[in-house]
Design a protein around this motif. Structure first.
Motif, PDB file in Angstrom:
ATOM      1  N   PRO A 153       0.791  -1.288   0.117  1.00 36.63           N
ATOM      2  CA  PRO A 153      -0.115   0.009  -0.017  1.00 36.63           C
ATOM      3  C   PRO A 153       0.916   1.366   0.098  1.00 36.63           C
ATOM      4  N   GLU A 154       0.318   2.345  -0.485  1.00 37.78           N
ATOM      5  CA  GLU A 154       1.011   3.671  -0.309  1.00 37.78           C
ATOM      6  C   GLU A 154       0.683   4.300   1.278  1.00 37.78           C
ATOM      7  N   ILE A 155       1.719   4.434   2.002  1.00 39.93           N
ATOM      8  CA  ILE A 155       1.678   4.926   3.266  1.00 39.93           C
ATOM      9  C   ILE A 155       2.243   6.342   3.345  1.00 39.93           C
ATOM     10  N   THR A 156       1.583   7.191   4.089  1.00 37.00           N
ATOM     11  CA  THR A 156       2.164   8.412   4.529  1.00 37.00           C
ATOM     12  C   THR A 156       2.093   8.654   5.837  1.00 37.00           C
ATOM     13  N   ILE A 157       3.066   8.926   6.619  1.00 35.69           N
ATOM     14  CA  ILE A 157       2.936   9.355   8.125  1.00 35.69           C
ATOM     15  C   ILE A 157       3.268  10.591   8.205  1.00 35.69           C
ATOM     16  N   ARG A 158       2.218  11.220   8.927  1.00 31.12           N
ATOM     17  CA  ARG A 158       2.652  12.958   9.538  1.00 31.12           C
ATOM     18  C   ARG A 158       2.872  12.699  11.212  1.00 31.12           C
TER      19      ARG A 158
ATOM     20  N   LYS B  74       1.972  14.825  14.284  1.00 27.78           N
ATOM     21  CA  LYS B  74       1.264  16.120  14.637  1.00 27.78           C
ATOM     22  C   LYS B  74       2.065  17.345  15.182  1.00 27.78           C
ATOM     23  N   GLU B  75       1.800  18.521  14.734  1.00 31.00           N
ATOM     24  CA  GLU B  75       2.589  19.601  15.236  1.00 31.00           C
ATOM     25  C   GLU B  75       2.759  19.935  16.609  1.00 31.00           C
ATOM     26  N   ASP B  76       3.717  20.121  17.222  1.00 32.16           N
ATOM     27  CA  ASP B  76       3.873  20.496  18.425  1.00 32.16           C
ATOM     28  C   ASP B  76       3.662  19.129  19.542  1.00 32.16           C
ATOM     29  N   THR B  77       3.851  18.026  18.867  1.00 29.76           N
ATOM     30  CA  THR B  77       3.965  16.662  19.701  1.00 29.76           C
ATOM     31  C   THR B  77       5.131  15.867  19.200  1.00 29.76           C
ATOM     32  N   SER B  78       5.389  14.940  20.060  1.00 28.55           N
ATOM     33  CA  SER B  78       6.763  14.054  19.735  1.00 28.55           C
ATOM     34  C   SER B  78       6.065  12.655  19.474  1.00 28.55           C
ATOM     35  N   ASP B  79       4.824  12.202  19.884  1.00 24.27           N
ATOM     36  CA  ASP B  79       4.252  10.821  19.469  1.00 24.27           C
ATOM     37  C   ASP B  79       2.707  10.760  19.050  1.00 24.27           C
ATOM     38  N   VAL B  80       2.282  11.858  18.429  1.00 26.57           N
ATOM     39  CA  VAL B  80       0.854  11.754  17.747  1.00 26.57           C
ATOM     40  C   VAL B  80       1.157  11.761  16.317  1.00 26.57           C
ATOM     41  N   TYR B  81       0.865  10.489  15.600  1.00 27.35           N
ATOM     42  CA  TYR B  81       0.910  10.681  14.147  1.00 27.35           C
ATOM     43  C   TYR B  81      -0.241  10.457  13.349  1.00 27.35           C
ATOM     44  N   PHE B  82      -0.449  10.791  12.225  1.00 31.24           N
ATOM     45  CA  PHE B  82      -1.625  10.574  11.374  1.00 31.24           C
ATOM     46  C   PHE B  82      -1.003   9.774  10.282  1.00 31.24           C
ATOM     47  N   VAL B  83      -1.712   8.743  10.053  1.00 33.56           N
ATOM     48  CA  VAL B  83      -1.291   7.671   9.015  1.00 33.56           C
ATOM     49  C   VAL B  83      -2.422   7.464   8.166  1.00 33.56           C
ATOM     50  N   GLU B  84      -1.948   7.785   6.773  1.00 36.92           N
ATOM     51  CA  GLU B  84      -2.898   7.260   5.794  1.00 36.92           C
ATOM     52  C   GLU B  84      -2.800   6.164   4.921  1.00 36.92           C
ATOM     53  N   GLU B  85      -3.367   5.559   4.300  1.00 37.51           N
ATOM     54  CA  GLU B  85      -3.003   4.395   3.182  1.00 37.51           C
ATOM     55  C   GLU B  85      -4.036   4.681   2.155  1.00 37.51           C
TER      56      GLU B  85
ATOM     57  N   TYR C  81      14.290  -3.290   6.289  1.00 35.36           N
ATOM     58  CA  TYR C  81      14.664  -2.314   5.416  1.00 35.36           C
ATOM     59  C   TYR C  81      14.785  -0.820   6.079  1.00 35.36           C
ATOM     60  N   ALA C  82      16.034  -0.643   6.083  1.00 39.51           N
ATOM     61  CA  ALA C  82      16.659   0.534   6.851  1.00 39.51           C
ATOM     62  C   ALA C  82      16.040   1.939   6.340  1.00 39.51           C
ATOM     63  N   ASN C  83      15.660   2.700   6.953  1.00 34.18           N
ATOM     64  CA  ASN C  83      15.320   3.905   6.558  1.00 34.18           C
ATOM     65  C   ASN C  83      14.370   3.960   5.466  1.00 34.18           C
ATOM     66  N   ALA C  84      13.388   3.135   5.246  1.00 40.95           N
ATOM     67  CA  ALA C  84      12.445   2.805   4.190  1.00 40.95           C
ATOM     68  C   ALA C  84      11.134   3.553   4.399  1.00 40.95           C
ATOM     69  N   ILE C  85      11.003   4.358   5.480  1.00 35.88           N
ATOM     70  CA  ILE C  85       9.532   4.825   5.507  1.00 35.88           C
ATOM     71  C   ILE C  85       9.969   6.318   6.311  1.00 35.88           C
ATOM     72  N   LYS C  86       9.475   7.419   5.278  1.00 36.18           N
ATOM     73  CA  LYS C  86       9.586   8.835   5.568  1.00 36.18           C
ATOM     74  C   LYS C  86       8.666   9.197   6.532  1.00 36.18           C
ATOM     75  N   ILE C  87       8.856  10.051   7.656  1.00 33.72           N
ATOM     76  CA  ILE C  87       7.989  10.606   8.451  1.00 33.72           C
ATOM     77  C   ILE C  87       7.911  12.221   7.924  1.00 33.72           C
ATOM     78  N   TYR C  88       6.687  12.783   7.688  1.00 28.77           N
ATOM     79  CA  TYR C  88       6.574  14.192   7.355  1.00 28.77           C
ATOM     80  C   TYR C  88       6.285  15.007   8.485  1.00 28.77           C
ATOM     81  N   ASN C  89       6.201  16.246   8.393  1.00 27.41           N
ATOM     82  CA  ASN C  89       5.748  17.130   9.375  1.00 27.41           C
ATOM     83  C   ASN C  89       4.136  17.027   9.048  1.00 27.41           C
ATOM     84  N   GLU C  90       3.602  17.777   9.859  1.00 26.73           N
ATOM     85  CA  GLU C  90       1.858  17.728   9.649  1.00 26.73           C
ATOM     86  C   GLU C  90       1.649  18.442   8.329  1.00 26.73           C
ATOM     87  N   VAL C  91       2.179  19.335   7.972  1.00 26.73           N
ATOM     88  CA  VAL C  91       1.549  19.801   6.522  1.00 26.73           C
ATOM     89  C   VAL C  91       2.317  19.397   5.325  1.00 26.73           C
TER      90      VAL C  91
END
Length: 168
Positions: free
Chosen positions: A84-89, A91-102, A141-151
């Motif tokens: 699947p195409e996975i995007t992970i963001r 959440k701004e001003d947090t260190s452990d709240v993620y938005f995951v979309e597939e 798979y080393a460093n395979a998934i990129k984590i983006y900022n909220e925007v």
């Protein structure tokens, strides 16, 4: 003479037993493996039901039918790869709240490639390192998934993708 005969007999028995050992004992990766875990080490909740999981397969709406087949000749094949195409963001001003979309792939993706049996319990394939332990195969798979900022304006970190398979 009697001792020589006994030693010869024991040697022959040893070689017969050693040659009868199963190939799977020498190379435990050979066989069929089904995907049971897909993780980047981040707990998330795709269904917004307040139940988080590290295993993406617990939450995905995509079909998961991935099976790998490793043969004795160093070839691994999959006719139904989970991709699947996975995007992970984060959440701004947090260190452990993620938005995951597939986005689930339509149709079927497969591949066939070579793998390298590094030693009895370790393999390499497609830039991943794999380890067999207790009928489970773990590929990293080393460093395979990129984590983006909220925007989505920058990549803030990369995570390893870990796939775990169970021998069928």
């Amino acid at each position: 003479m009697n001792i020589t005969f006994r030693l010869l007999f024991l040697s022959v028995c040893f070689f017969i037993c050693a040659s009868c050992s199963k190939e799977d004992d020498k190379y435990p990766v050979v066989g069929d493996w089904e995907l049971i875990m897909w993780t980047v080490g981040i707990p998330f909740d795709l269904g917004n039901n307040q139940v988080h999981s590290l295993n993406f397969l617990d939450k995905t709406a995509c079909n998961v039918n991935e099976t790998l087949n490793f043969n004795h000749k160093g070839i691994v094949t999959s006719s139904n790869t989970f991709n699947p195409e996975i995007t992970i963001r984060l959440k701004e001003d947090t260190s452990d709240v993620y938005f995951v979309e597939e986005i689930c792939d339509e149709g079927t993706i497969g591949f066939s490639t070579s793998y390298l049996q590094v030693d009895k319990l370790n393999i390499e394939l497609n830039n991943a390192v794999g380890m067999v332990e207790r009928n489970k195969l773990t590929l990293v798979y080393a460093n395979a998934i990129k984590i983006y900022n909220e925007v989505f304006t920058e990549v803030i970190e990369s995570k390893d993708l870990t796939l775990v398979y169970r021998k069928k």
